[in-house]
Write an enzyme that holds these catalytic residues in place. Structure first.
Site, PDB file in Angstrom:
ATOM      1  N   ASP A 159       4.940   2.696   7.457  1.00  0.00           N
ATOM      2  CA  ASP A 159       5.212   4.109   7.764  1.00  0.00           C
ATOM      3  C   ASP A 159       4.587   4.648   9.057  1.00  0.00           C
ATOM      4  O   ASP A 159       3.422   4.352   9.354  1.00  0.00           O
ATOM      5  CB  ASP A 159       4.629   5.006   6.670  1.00  0.00           C
ATOM      6  CG  ASP A 159       4.908   4.509   5.280  1.00  0.00           C
ATOM      7  OD1 ASP A 159       5.636   3.541   5.132  1.00  0.00           O
ATOM      8  OD2 ASP A 159       4.367   5.117   4.340  1.00  0.00           O
ATOM      9  N   GLU A 178       7.668   9.392  -2.126  1.00  0.00           N
ATOM     10  CA  GLU A 178       6.626   9.138  -1.131  1.00  0.00           C
ATOM     11  C   GLU A 178       6.915   9.967   0.130  1.00  0.00           C
ATOM     12  O   GLU A 178       8.000  10.514   0.305  1.00  0.00           O
ATOM     13  CB  GLU A 178       6.614   7.648  -0.757  1.00  0.00           C
ATOM     14  CG  GLU A 178       6.382   6.730  -1.947  1.00  0.00           C
ATOM     15  CD  GLU A 178       6.297   5.254  -1.578  1.00  0.00           C
ATOM     16  OE1 GLU A 178       5.416   4.571  -2.115  1.00  0.00           O
ATOM     17  OE2 GLU A 178       7.098   4.772  -0.770  1.00  0.00           O
TER      18      GLU A 178
HETATM   19  C1  FRU Z   1       5.529   4.164   1.825  1.00  0.00           C
HETATM   20  C2  FRU Z   1       4.151   3.834   1.291  1.00  0.00           C
HETATM   21  C3  FRU Z   1       3.332   5.104   1.161  1.00  0.00           C
HETATM   22  C4  FRU Z   1       1.939   4.592   1.269  1.00  0.00           C
HETATM   23  C5  FRU Z   1       2.086   3.483   2.257  1.00  0.00           C
HETATM   24  C6  FRU Z   1       1.145   2.331   2.049  1.00  0.00           C
HETATM   25  O1  FRU Z   1       6.152   3.123   2.484  1.00  0.00           O
HETATM   26  O2  FRU Z   1       4.275   3.183   0.053  1.00  0.00           O
HETATM   27  O3  FRU Z   1       3.577   5.838   0.000  1.00  0.00           O
HETATM   28  O4  FRU Z   1       1.048   5.568   1.708  1.00  0.00           O
HETATM   29  O5  FRU Z   1       3.407   3.021   2.158  1.00  0.00           O
HETATM   30  O6  FRU Z   1       1.219   1.430   3.092  1.00  0.00           O
END
Ligand code: FRU
Length: 608
Positions: free
Chosen positions: A149, A319
């Site tokens: 992300d 998320e």
């Molecule tokens: C989304 C996620 C988020 C988390 C991150 C961990 O892709 O699962 O929810 O903060 O990746 O790398």
């Protein structure tokens, strides 16, 4: 992209160890080894990685104190790549690596046979020169290691800051921290040291950043504040602040500032100036809802409301939220003078073509509560491809812009895509607005940010031409492996489909189809090149095109080695798909079963 740490790693070539020094490994049991090094021996320890090797857990001690822990697949019988572990700059010069391996070895000999024990070196240099044919030219990528992300996106003093979920010790998801890049034009990125590092509260998961213009936090006027998820046994929310414009962050000693009693993550906040407070969205992942908090100072938070139970796609975890107010346009592009709020909610799985995707809700926000204007069963997607996730926007962007960047991958196969030195790229930056669709719904429009035009080389202009069943071929630019932008305007005849095909010498192709009858745009990557690394990869994705006029389609297609992003020029649809052709696509073929027209065709080689 500029190098983080420059230099040629001569030790990669057998027999040429010059500035590097092989270091001794002491084995104290079949699964436990020690390495002792002194910081004056070099800048880095270069650790050899083999993807798929058993996981080793390393505790890094400096002068006897625990300084860092990390998980890494140390190479057993072949080296896929090296990663650097910083030696200098620790809290003590006597560095000890205490390495425990999950391999379940029965003898000391097995431990000694691991290739890593012979190839681990100390060096002043680490080579970040690209060695990957699928690394994009003009999309942001990490110099090395895994990325997911986008995080902590903020614009300050002419600089766009893009942090990202990063594993510095391998090209698969692990050891999450915030890698950091900056750009002055959203296109050319420079890599920096991580902005927020892991600490005793856990790994650093996703979060956001913004400028505190009024010193409401007490960290200083115009400091950048960042909030992220500290992920360990539980997920809590922590605060950090930067007084050097976003390059280094200091953690708030009172962390965590939110400890919610359900799995929650990815804080995304903005300033509500009218009410003199901050508004924060937090994803309550398993409850499929977003929590909305407010705070006067970012340190104490009040839970005001929750949005989402029963709304939109509920198939996966929720998320990476975002919330913003956007202007609304008519279908034909005229302004309506209205504004509406958009709540972005990335979900995994449950996307329209499987796996992860970015959905959104349009409605109203009164400072405490978000209300969707659509019925719960309505689901809207920002991008109708398979590879657009975790999309969130920059804070404090100039001219009231709402510019988002997504991660171009899908959790179904993100760890398996055929790259090694790095894994994953970001999408192009896109500017958002809203438009009124025909069915009384309001939708998001996303267009490539204007900065993207800066990389257009001299256009190859083909102009008008007739469409035929056989189709007409056009060469894609040879330079930079065919990296280009295609701008095409077509007029289908009697609702007949128009096919836009990219193909290469290996007989691989990507077929895009405009279907005026259904008013859709689709992309078939089933024969696009390497597809067998995951059963979820081959697919056809289809977008509602929401055309203002189904007699005319204006499309922009961006090709960058391993990605294709297609947009209608008004942004009414966006589609992002990864591709891994064995050789670059060289030919564009445009055809239709009936005799429609190409009204304009330009191909821009990319000037980077
Ligand atoms: C989304 C996620 C988020 C988390 C991150 C961990 O892709 O699962 O929810 O903060 O990746 O790398």
């Amino acid at each position: 992209m500029k190098s983080l740490v420059c230099g040629l790693m001569l030790s990669l070539i057998p027999g040429m160890v010059s500035a590097s020094e092989i270091i001794k490994v002491e084995h104290i049991s079949p699964s436990n080894s020690l390495i002792r090094v002194n910081a004056d021996q070099g800048e880095y320890i270069l650790l050899p990685v083999q993807e798929g090797a058993p996981m080793s857990h390393i505790r890094v001690l400096a002068d006897g104190r625990l300084d860092e822990t990390l998980n890494i697949m140390l190479a057993e019988n072949k080296i896929d790549y090296f990663v650097p572990l910083k030696l200098k700059g620790r809290d003590g010069d006597n560095v000890l690596l205490d390495i425990r391996c999950d391999a379940g070895r029965s003898s000391m000999r097995d431990a000694k046979d691991g290739i890593w024990t012979k190839e681990i070196i100390v060096s002043d240099e680490f080579d970040t020169t690209n060695r990957e044919k699928y690394r994009p030219l003009y999309h942001h990528t990490p110099l090395y290691g895994w990325m997911n992300d986008p995080n902590g996106m903020v614009y300050k003093d002419g600089v766009w800051h893009l942090s990202y979920q990063w594993n510095p010790y391998g090209s698969k998801w692990e050891n999450m921290t915030w890698g950091h890049s900056t750009s002055k034009d959203l296109i050319h990125w420079e890599s920096h040291q991580p902005s927020v590092d892991r600490d005793a509260l856990g790994a650093i998961f996703s979060g956001s950043a913004a400028i505190d213009k009024t010193n409401s936090t007490g960290f200083g006027e115009n400091s950048i504040v960042a909030m992220y998820t500290s992920a360990d046994a539980s997920q809590t929310q922590s605060l950090a602040h930067s007084s050097d414009g976003g390059y280094t962050f200091e953690k708030y000693p009172g962390n965590p500032v939110i400890a919610y009693d359900r799995e929650s993550r990815d804080p995304n906040f903005f300033r509500d100036e009218a009410n003199n407070r901050w508004v924060l969205l937090l994803a309550s992942a398993l409850d499929h809802e977003m929590l909305i908090f407010t705070s006067p100072d970012m340190k104490t938070w009040t839970l005001e409301s929750k949005f989402g139970r029963g709304y939109g796609s509920q198939d996966g975890v929720w998320e990476c939220p975002d919330l913003m107010e956007l202007p609304v346009y008519k279908l034909n592009g005229e302004p309506t003078g209205k504004k509406k709020w958009v709540l972005i909610c990335n979900i995994n799985p449950g996307g329209p073509f499987g796996g992860s995707a970015a959905q959104y809700f349009v409605g109203d926000f009164d400072g405490k509560t978000f209300t969707s204007e659509s019925a719960p069963e309505v689901t809207k997607w920002i991008d109708y491809g398979k590879d657009y996730y975790a999309a969130v926007s920059f804070s404090d962007a100039p001219d009231n812009r709402h510019t988002i960047i997504g991660w171009m991958s899908n959790w179904q196969y993100a760890n398996d895509v055929p790259t090694k030195q790095f894994r994953s790229a970001n999408s192009l930056p896109r500017d958002l607005s809203l438009f009124e669709g025909r069915e009384g719904q309001t939708y998001l429009a996303s267009v490539p940010s204007p900065e993207v035009d800066l990389i257009r080389g001299k256009a190859i202009k083909y102009g008008k031409s007739g469409l035929s069943k056989k189709g007409k071929n056009y060469m894609l630019p040879a330079q930079n492996d065919g990296v280009c932008e295609i701008v095409i305007s077509v007029e289908p005849k009697d609702e007949n489909p128009v096919e836009i095909k990219l193909s290469n010498k290996a007989g691989e192709n990507v077929v895009m189809t405009i279907d005026p009858k259904a008013d859709t745009f689709s992309m078939d990557r089933t024969k696009s090149g390497l597809t067998d690394f995951s059963e979820h990869f081959p697919c056809v994705t289809t977008a509602p095109a929401y055309s203002a006029d189904t007699k005319k389609y204006d499309i922009r297609i961006f090709i960058d080695r391993s990605s294709i992003e297609a947009f209608s020029s008004d942004g009414h649809f966006a589609m992002t798909n990864l591709v891994f052709p064995n050789s670059p696509y060289t030919t564009l073929t445009v055809s239709s079963p009936a005799s429609g027209k190409i009204n304009d065709l330009k191909i821009y080689p990319v000037k980077y």
